[in-house]
Design a protein around this motif. Structure first.
Motif, mmCIF file in Angstrom:
data_model
loop_
_atom_site.group_PDB
_atom_site.id
_atom_site.type_symbol
_atom_site.label_atom_id
_atom_site.label_comp_id
_atom_site.label_asym_id
_atom_site.label_seq_id
_atom_site.Cartn_x
_atom_site.Cartn_y
_atom_site.Cartn_z
ATOM 1 N N MET A 9 -0.412 7.691 -13.997
ATOM 2 C CA MET A 9 0.568 8.667 -13.519
ATOM 3 C C MET A 9 1.542 9.105 -14.607
ATOM 4 S SD MET A 9 1.661 7.663 -9.630
ATOM 5 C CE MET A 9 2.548 9.220 -9.476
ATOM 6 N N SER A 10 1.927 8.187 -15.478
ATOM 7 C CA SER A 10 2.908 8.530 -16.506
ATOM 8 C C SER A 10 2.857 7.497 -17.616
ATOM 9 C CB SER A 10 4.320 8.588 -15.918
ATOM 10 O OG SER A 10 4.833 7.278 -15.715
ATOM 11 N N LEU A 11 3.498 7.838 -18.708
ATOM 12 C CA LEU A 11 3.670 6.929 -19.846
ATOM 13 C C LEU A 11 5.150 6.777 -20.157
ATOM 14 C CD1 LEU A 11 1.102 8.114 -22.575
ATOM 15 C CD2 LEU A 11 0.998 6.001 -21.248
ATOM 16 N N VAL A 12 5.539 5.553 -20.506
ATOM 17 C CA VAL A 12 6.820 5.305 -21.153
ATOM 18 C C VAL A 12 6.487 4.757 -22.532
ATOM 19 C CG1 VAL A 12 9.011 4.081 -21.110
ATOM 20 C CG2 VAL A 12 7.939 4.793 -18.949
ATOM 21 N N LEU A 13 6.829 5.498 -23.556
ATOM 22 C CA LEU A 13 6.573 5.092 -24.932
ATOM 23 C C LEU A 13 7.893 4.634 -25.541
ATOM 24 C CD1 LEU A 13 4.217 8.012 -26.064
ATOM 25 C CD2 LEU A 13 3.558 5.708 -25.319
ATOM 26 N N GLY A 49 12.644 -2.031 -6.292
ATOM 27 C CA GLY A 49 11.514 -2.284 -5.398
ATOM 28 C C GLY A 49 10.164 -2.035 -6.033
ATOM 29 N N ARG A 50 10.149 -1.698 -7.331
ATOM 30 C CA ARG A 50 8.887 -1.391 -7.997
ATOM 31 C C ARG A 50 8.280 -2.653 -8.619
ATOM 32 N NH1 ARG A 50 7.069 3.217 -9.400
ATOM 33 N NH2 ARG A 50 9.140 4.198 -9.282
ATOM 34 N N PRO A 51 7.022 -2.977 -8.316
ATOM 35 C CA PRO A 51 6.388 -4.123 -8.977
ATOM 36 C C PRO A 51 6.194 -3.859 -10.472
ATOM 37 C CG PRO A 51 5.121 -3.391 -7.056
ATOM 38 C CD PRO A 51 6.136 -2.330 -7.356
ATOM 39 N N VAL A 52 6.344 -4.915 -11.261
ATOM 40 C CA VAL A 52 6.147 -4.829 -12.705
ATOM 41 C C VAL A 52 5.130 -5.887 -13.114
ATOM 42 C CG1 VAL A 52 7.232 -4.994 -14.982
ATOM 43 C CG2 VAL A 52 8.496 -3.980 -13.069
ATOM 44 N N GLY A 54 -6.545 -3.938 -10.063
ATOM 45 C CA GLY A 54 -6.577 -2.746 -9.216
ATOM 46 C C GLY A 54 -5.385 -1.842 -9.435
ATOM 47 N N LEU A 55 -4.971 -1.665 -10.675
ATOM 48 C CA LEU A 55 -3.799 -0.847 -10.991
ATOM 49 C C LEU A 55 -4.194 0.619 -11.107
ATOM 50 C CD1 LEU A 55 -2.091 -3.231 -13.580
ATOM 51 C CD2 LEU A 55 -1.535 -2.915 -11.153
ATOM 52 N N ASP A 56 -4.404 1.219 -9.952
ATOM 53 C CA ASP A 56 -4.822 2.623 -9.848
ATOM 54 C C ASP A 56 -4.268 3.163 -8.522
ATOM 55 O OD1 ASP A 56 -6.010 5.086 -9.762
ATOM 56 O OD2 ASP A 56 -8.078 4.352 -9.716
ATOM 57 N N PRO A 57 -3.162 3.903 -8.585
ATOM 58 C CA PRO A 57 -2.495 4.467 -9.768
ATOM 59 C C PRO A 57 -1.583 3.444 -10.444
ATOM 60 C CG PRO A 57 -1.347 5.150 -7.808
ATOM 61 C CD PRO A 57 -2.557 4.386 -7.333
ATOM 62 N N VAL A 58 -1.083 3.842 -11.626
ATOM 63 C CA VAL A 58 -0.204 2.968 -12.387
ATOM 64 C C VAL A 58 0.648 3.807 -13.337
ATOM 65 C CG1 VAL A 58 -1.767 2.596 -14.358
ATOM 66 C CG2 VAL A 58 -0.178 0.768 -13.669
ATOM 67 N N PRO A 95 0.808 -1.235 0.000
ATOM 68 C CA PRO A 95 0.000 0.000 0.000
ATOM 69 C C PRO A 95 0.833 1.274 0.000
ATOM 70 C CG PRO A 95 -0.894 -1.605 1.544
ATOM 71 C CD PRO A 95 0.416 -2.166 1.062
ATOM 72 N N THR A 96 2.003 1.233 0.677
ATOM 73 C CA THR A 96 2.832 2.444 0.752
ATOM 74 C C THR A 96 4.056 2.340 -0.151
ATOM 75 O OG1 THR A 96 4.013 1.509 2.654
ATOM 76 C CG2 THR A 96 2.115 2.930 3.112
ATOM 77 N N GLY A 97 4.087 1.341 -1.016
ATOM 78 C CA GLY A 97 5.239 1.139 -1.886
ATOM 79 C C GLY A 97 5.157 1.937 -3.171
ATOM 80 N N GLN A 98 6.083 1.643 -4.065
ATOM 81 C CA GLN A 98 6.120 2.343 -5.336
ATOM 82 C C GLN A 98 4.965 1.904 -6.236
ATOM 83 O OE1 GLN A 98 10.249 2.880 -7.009
ATOM 84 N NE2 GLN A 98 10.735 1.345 -5.463
ATOM 85 N N VAL A 99 4.548 2.807 -7.078
ATOM 86 C CA VAL A 99 3.430 2.548 -7.982
ATOM 87 C C VAL A 99 3.861 1.501 -9.028
ATOM 88 C CG1 VAL A 99 1.952 3.592 -9.749
ATOM 89 C CG2 VAL A 99 2.496 4.850 -7.643
ATOM 90 N N PRO A 100 3.019 0.494 -9.301
ATOM 91 C CA PRO A 100 3.392 -0.547 -10.270
ATOM 92 C C PRO A 100 3.560 0.003 -11.684
ATOM 93 C CG PRO A 100 1.521 -1.249 -8.915
ATOM 94 C CD PRO A 100 1.725 0.215 -8.649
ATOM 95 N N LEU A 101 4.369 -0.713 -12.444
ATOM 96 C CA LEU A 101 4.558 -0.444 -13.862
ATOM 97 C C LEU A 101 3.875 -1.558 -14.643
ATOM 98 C CD1 LEU A 101 5.974 1.052 -16.255
ATOM 99 C CD2 LEU A 101 7.898 -0.534 -15.923
#
Length: 303
Positions: free
Chosen positions: A124-128, A56-59, A96-100, A25-31
Motif C-alpha cells: 500500500m505504501s512505503l516509508v523510506l 491500533g496498528r499492528p507492527v 500473510g502481510l497482504d496488504p501491508v 480482519p477489519t483493522g488497520q493494515v500492518p506495518l
C-alpha cells in the motif's frame, strides 16, 4: 498489548519475527519494519513498537538472517542482496502481510526499494527512513562529512586507513566522533541502539557494505536504483534528520525522483530519528499511514 513471536523458514535457516498488536480482519493494515545495517538486529527501531498502542496498528519486526535472534549460519554465500530481498518477501508471505505498509530504514530502505520495484501484490505504501538510492552518491556525501570532522580526528582516521590498521582502538575511538555527529546525536546512546550495534555481524556488514561508511568496498559499492525511482507509483513518506549521514542533499534527490513522495525532515535528529525524536516520528508515520488508508477507502467508495 499482544505480542506474537515466531520464525520464518529461509533456505534451511530461520528468520525470527515479532508482531506487536492484534491483527484484525477489519483493522488497520500492518506495518512491516525492515531495519538497517547490514548486519544489525532490529532493536534500535523498538521505539516504533509504541505505534500499536497509540494508533491500533499492528507492527511487525524481524531480525535479518545472520543477525539478532535469527539463525547465524556460517555460510558467506548467503550474504547477498538477493538473499535479504528474498527474506523480506518470505516474511510477507508466511505472515500473510497482504496488504501491508513497508518501512525501511537505511539499508532496510534499500531492501524496501528492491522489493517495491519488483511490483509485489498488496504493497500500500512505503516509508523510506534516511534512505539510500545510490551507494556511490552516499559514499561521496559521507566522505564530505568525514572532512568536516576536527583535524585531529581526521588525522587519526587517515593514518590508520593508510596503514591498514582500522581495527586499532585508537581508530575505533576516532570513528565514534563521526557516528556521534551523523548516526545518533543522543548522549549516551539508548540501550536498544547499543544492543543493535554491539551485536553487529561484521561479516555481513563488510561483505555487503565495507569497513566504514565513507569507504564502500563491499558488493553493494556500485548499487544504484536512482533511475528507477520513477517507477514507484505509490504513496511514499521519506523521513530523515537535519544532521543525517543520509544528508538532506542526498535525500532530497530521492524525494525529487519519486512521483508521489512527501518528506518530513527532523531538525533535531541525525540518522536515528525514530530514537532521537520518537514521539514526533511515530506521529508523522502514523498520520501518513492513516491518510493513505483513508484515500484508498475513499477511492473504493467512489468507484
Amino acid at each position: 498489548m499482544s505480542v506474537t513471536e515466531g520464525t520464518v523458514p529461509l533456505r534451511g535457516h530461520r528468520t525470527w519475527y515479532r508482531v506487536v498488536g492484534a491483527r484484525r480482519p477489519t483493522g488497520q493494515v500492518p506495518l512491516l519494519v525492515v531495519n538497517g545495517g547490514p548486519g544489525c538486529a532490529h532493536d534500535y527501531l523498538d521505539d516504533l513498537a509504541a505505534l500499536p498502542e497509540e494508533t491500533g496498528r499492528p507492527v511487525v519486526f524481524y531480525d535479518q538472517i545472520g543477525c539478532g535472534r535469527s539463525d547465524h549460519p556460517d555460510d558467506p554465500s548467503l550474504w547477498t542482496l538477493e538473499t535479504f530481498v528474498a527474506e523480506l518477501a518470505a516474511v510477507r508471505e508466511t505472515l500473510g502481510l497482504d496488504p501491508v505498509h513497508l518501512l525501511g530504514h537505511s539499508w532496510g530502505g534499500q531492501l524496501a526499494l528492491e522489493h517495491a520495484l519488483a511490483r509485489p501484490r498488496g504493497l500500500m505504501s512505503l516509508v523510506l527512513a534516511s534512505p539510500v538510492a545510490s551507494a556511490p552518491a552516499y559514499q561521496a556525501e559521507t566522505r564530505r562529512l568525514k572532512e568536516s570532522l576536527p583535524t585531529g580526528v581526521r588525522e587519526v582516521l587517515d593514518r590508520h586507513e593508510a596503514a591498514g590498521t582500522t581495527g586499532d582502538p585508537e581508530y575505533q575511538e576516532a570513528a565514534l566522533a563521526f557516528y556521534g555527529r551523523f548516526l545518533c546525536r543522543l548522549e549516551p546512546w539508548p540501550p536498544h541502539l547499543v544492543r543493535s550495534f554491539t551485536g553487529m555481524n561484521r561479516d555481513v556488514y563488510e561483505t555487503l557494505w565495507g569497513g566504514v561508511e565513507w569507504n564502500l568496498t563491499g558488493s553493494l559499492a556500485d548499487w544504484d536504483v536512482t533511475a528507477r525511482l520513477g517507477e514507484l507509483d505509490l504513496p511514499v513518506l521519506v523521513t530523515s534528520g537535519r544532521h543525517d549521514v543520509a544528508t538532506p542533499a542526498l535525500v532530497g534527490a530521492v524525494v525529487a525522483a519519486l512521483p508521489r513522495a512527501t518528506w518530513t525532515l527532523f531538525e533535531n535528529s541525525s540518522h536515528m530519528a525514530s530514537a532521537e525524536e520518537p514521539e514526533r516520528y511515530r506521529r508523522a508515520v502514523g498520520t501518513f499511514l492513516a491518510d493513505v488508508e483513508a484515500a484508498e477507502s475513499g477511492a473504493r467508495a467512489a468507484a
